[in-house]
Design an enzyme around this catalytic site. Structure first.
Site, mmCIF file in Angstrom:
data_model
loop_
_atom_site.group_PDB
_atom_site.id
_atom_site.type_symbol
_atom_site.label_atom_id
_atom_site.label_comp_id
_atom_site.label_asym_id
_atom_site.label_seq_id
_atom_site.Cartn_x
_atom_site.Cartn_y
_atom_site.Cartn_z
ATOM 1 C CE1 TYR A 25 3.991 -0.129 18.317
ATOM 2 C CE2 TYR A 25 3.619 -2.547 18.998
ATOM 3 C CZ TYR A 25 4.369 -1.445 18.976
ATOM 4 O OH TYR A 25 5.550 -1.208 19.708
ATOM 5 N N GLY A 26 0.962 -2.859 13.486
ATOM 6 C CA GLY A 26 1.169 -3.972 12.669
ATOM 7 C C GLY A 26 2.926 -3.974 12.338
ATOM 8 C CB SER A 52 -2.188 -3.998 17.439
ATOM 9 O OG SER A 52 -2.178 -4.973 16.466
ATOM 10 C CG ASP A 82 -2.958 0.227 1.883
ATOM 11 O OD1 ASP A 82 -2.696 1.340 2.484
ATOM 12 O OD2 ASP A 82 -2.389 -0.702 1.626
ATOM 13 C CD GLU A 83 -7.450 -4.326 4.217
ATOM 14 O OE1 GLU A 83 -6.414 -3.634 3.276
ATOM 15 O OE2 GLU A 83 -7.132 -5.280 4.671
ATOM 16 C CG HIS A 107 0.494 2.161 -0.187
ATOM 17 N ND1 HIS A 107 1.135 2.362 -1.366
ATOM 18 C CD2 HIS A 107 -0.557 1.201 -0.344
ATOM 19 C CE1 HIS A 107 0.618 1.458 -2.381
ATOM 20 N NE2 HIS A 107 -0.581 0.923 -2.037
ATOM 21 C CD GLU A 226 18.528 -26.152 -8.256
ATOM 22 O OE1 GLU A 226 19.012 -26.771 -7.393
ATOM 23 O OE2 GLU A 226 18.830 -24.926 -8.838
HETATM 24 N N1 LIG Z 1 3.539 -4.106 5.758
HETATM 25 C C1 LIG Z 1 4.509 -3.163 5.207
HETATM 26 O O1 LIG Z 1 5.924 -3.666 5.385
HETATM 27 C C2 LIG Z 1 4.329 -1.975 4.370
HETATM 28 C C3 LIG Z 1 3.062 -1.387 4.531
HETATM 29 N N2 LIG Z 1 2.909 -0.285 4.025
HETATM 30 C C4 LIG Z 1 1.519 0.545 4.352
HETATM 31 O O2 LIG Z 1 1.740 0.598 5.743
HETATM 32 C C5 LIG Z 1 0.324 0.640 6.090
HETATM 33 C C6 LIG Z 1 -0.069 -0.404 7.119
HETATM 34 O O3 LIG Z 1 0.121 -1.678 6.659
HETATM 35 P P1 LIG Z 1 0.752 -2.752 7.561
HETATM 36 O O4 LIG Z 1 1.557 -2.358 8.630
HETATM 37 O O5 LIG Z 1 1.079 -4.078 6.622
HETATM 38 O O6 LIG Z 1 -0.666 -3.034 8.376
HETATM 39 P P2 LIG Z 1 -0.796 -4.514 9.192
HETATM 40 O O7 LIG Z 1 -2.018 -5.379 8.974
HETATM 41 O O8 LIG Z 1 0.520 -5.194 9.733
HETATM 42 O O9 LIG Z 1 -1.141 -3.602 10.644
HETATM 43 C C7 LIG Z 1 -2.601 -3.145 10.889
HETATM 44 C C8 LIG Z 1 -2.700 -2.531 12.267
HETATM 45 O O10 LIG Z 1 -3.965 -1.559 12.403
HETATM 46 C C9 LIG Z 1 -4.701 -2.280 13.307
HETATM 47 N N3 LIG Z 1 -6.226 -2.036 13.159
HETATM 48 C C10 LIG Z 1 -6.749 -2.834 11.995
HETATM 49 N N4 LIG Z 1 -7.716 -2.220 12.001
HETATM 50 C C11 LIG Z 1 -8.272 -1.425 13.023
HETATM 51 C C12 LIG Z 1 -9.292 -0.652 13.450
HETATM 52 N N5 LIG Z 1 -10.568 -0.758 12.745
HETATM 53 N N6 LIG Z 1 -9.203 0.268 14.391
HETATM 54 C C13 LIG Z 1 -7.787 0.208 15.016
HETATM 55 N N7 LIG Z 1 -6.658 -0.357 14.543
HETATM 56 C C14 LIG Z 1 -6.841 -1.256 13.639
HETATM 57 C C15 LIG Z 1 -4.180 -3.586 13.662
HETATM 58 O O11 LIG Z 1 -4.593 -4.189 15.116
HETATM 59 P P3 LIG Z 1 -5.460 -5.253 15.357
HETATM 60 O O12 LIG Z 1 -4.308 -6.075 15.900
HETATM 61 O O13 LIG Z 1 -6.460 -4.618 16.374
HETATM 62 O O14 LIG Z 1 -6.049 -5.795 14.232
HETATM 63 C C16 LIG Z 1 -2.884 -3.641 13.648
HETATM 64 O O15 LIG Z 1 -2.074 -3.177 14.599
HETATM 65 C C17 LIG Z 1 -0.697 0.391 4.854
HETATM 66 O O16 LIG Z 1 -0.876 1.857 4.259
HETATM 67 C C18 LIG Z 1 0.418 -0.283 3.933
HETATM 68 O O17 LIG Z 1 0.132 -0.259 2.371
HETATM 69 C C19 LIG Z 1 3.759 0.477 3.317
HETATM 70 C C20 LIG Z 1 5.126 -0.130 3.072
HETATM 71 C C21 LIG Z 1 5.215 -1.490 3.455
HETATM 72 MG MG LIG Z 2 2.589 -2.074 -1.035
#
Ligand SMILES: NC(=O)C1=CN([C@@H]2O[C@H](COP(=O)(O)OP(=O)(O)OC[C@H]3O[C@@H](n4cnc5c(N)ncnc54)[C@H](OP(=O)(O)O)[C@@H]3O)[C@@H](O)[C@H]2O)C=CC1
Ligand SMILES: [Mg+2]
Ligand SMILES: CC[C@](O)(C(C)=O)C(=O)O
Ligand SMILES: [Mg+2]
EC number: 1.1.1.86
Length: 329
Positions: A25-26, A52, A82-83, A107, A226
């Site tokens: 939920y990022g 989150s 992704d990682e 992605h 600028e």
């Molecule tokens: N950012 C973007 O705008 C774009 C992203 N994407 C793709 O979307 C995907 C998500 O990226 P993005 O939205 O940037 O990610 P974020 O880093 O914004 O959010 C990641 C979310 O995953 C949760 N999380 C992390 N680790 C865990 C875990 N071990 N168990 C449960 N929840 C976990 C985090 O919660 P917590 O608060 O607990 O850390 C957070 O809610 C990727 O594949 C990215 O490549 C594609 C297009 C654009």
């Molecule tokens: Mg990307």
């Protein structure tokens, strides 16, 4: 020509009666989940306890540990970083996936580079918005949409493509345009775009311009306005009407400088570097480097992020934005 889809090509009934688990939920997770819910879809969120989880609950979602959310779901959209996707997939997603479920990504990284290998008994699709998650939400609220790419990696049920289109409609993407692609094409072009142009290219260009002016004795505030502040105003014009609209708006002096000096800044060396960067993406070298970096706790990522956070342009920018009403919350 690439296949394009619009609102009337997607049937929202495809998702009727199906539960969508958004895992994470990022940036994308929140944007996509809120849009889907406002489009009438049933959405639950899968997370670990933390910030989150709190935010998703406050937004009114049912939130579950990842495994529980997956067990409830017909469609599982993985929006973790992704990682971390492969490790969470192995322990908390794969063992709980229903037969006939649809596994989704925004992605293609983990599928394309073989980090996640789903079972043959599920659909595997991608709906990848071509914009940051916060804009996916903001444009939806404005009645518009961010374009997206769709791809089908595995079609077990025969319904994978229809689900991808219905999901794209649910997040608002068909209000703009949806393009058909493959996991390979999305992954490689997305990585190239963010590294060479959108993020890496732009920040390096801005920093080089800023440092050149400041080193020559000009005020950092002048340099900031600028090369950074005005960047958005110029890019907005390019976004609205291409180079032609931007050049209609700038002075003839600027246009002559643009046409004759720009190619000196982005010359043969830059083309060669872009070619090299693309090859590292295509042959998997970048993906290996990024996965190894994560295995050793991200020393390069952390050091380079800190150095840029401490750069003079960030300090000056913070101060200048503090005086401008459009940046006041
Ligand atoms: N950012 C973007 O705008 C774009 C992203 N994407 C793709 O979307 C995907 C998500 O990226 P993005 O939205 O940037 O990610 P974020 O880093 O914004 O959010 C990641 C979310 O995953 C949760 N999380 C992390 N680790 C865990 C875990 N071990 N168990 C449960 N929840 C976990 C985090 O919660 P917590 O608060 O607990 O850390 C957070 O809610 C990727 O594949 C990215 O490549 C594609 C297009 C654009
Ligand atoms: Mg990307
Ligand atoms: C440009 C960066 C991006 O690819 C995106 C917002 O589309 C990402 O991975 O965040
Ligand atoms: Mg992208």
């Amino acid at each position: 020509m690439v296949q394009k889809y619009y609102e009337s090509d997607a049937d929202p009934r495809t998702l009727e009666g199906r539960t969508i688990a958004v895992i994470g939920y990022g940036s994308q997770g929140r944007g996509q989940a809120l849009n889907l819910r406002d489009s009438g879809c049933r959405v639950v969120i899968g997370l670990r306890p933390g910030g989150s989880w709190q935010r998703a609950s406050e937004d009114g979602f049912e939130v579950y540990p990842v495994a529980d959310a997956v067990r409830r779901a017909d469609v599982v959209q993985i929006l973790l970083p992704d990682e971390t996707q492969a490790a969470v997939y192995r322990t908390e997603i794969s063992p709980h996936l229903k037969e006939n479920a649809c596994l989704m990504f925004s992605h293609g990284f983990n599928i394309h580079y073989g980090q996640i290998v789903p079972p043959p008994t599920v659909d595997v699709i991608m709906v990848a918005p071509k914009g940051p998650g916060h804009m996916v939400r903001r444009t939806y609220e404005e009645g518009k949409g961010v374009p997206a790419l769709i791809a089908v990696h595995q079609d077990y049920t025969g319904n994978a493509h229809a689900i991808a289109l219905a999901y794209a409609r649910g997040i608002g993407a068909t209000r703009a345009v949806v393009l058909e692609t493959t996991f390979a094409e999305e992954t490689e072009t997305d990585l190239f775009g963010e590294q060479a142009v959108l993020c890496g290219g732009v920040t390096s260009l801005i920093k080089a311009g800023f440092e050149t002016l400041v080193d020559a004795g000009y005020a950092p505030e002048m340099a900031y306005l600028e090369v950074l502040h005005e960047m958005k105003l110029i890019v907005d014009l390019i976004y609205e009407g291409g180079f032609t609209k931007m050049r209609d708006s700038i002075s003839n002096t600027a246009q002559y400088g643009d046409l004759t000096r720009g190619p000196r800044v982005i010359g043969p060396e830059t083309y060669a570097a872009m070619q090299e960067i693309l090859e590292e993406i295509q042959n998997g070298e970048f993906a290996r480097e990024w996965m190894l970096e994560n295995m050793v706790n991200r020393p390069v990522f952390t050091a380079l992020t800190k150095a840029d956070e401490e750069h003079l342009i960030e300090q000056v920018g913070k101060e200048i934005r503090g005086f401008m009403p459009q940046f006041k919350k």
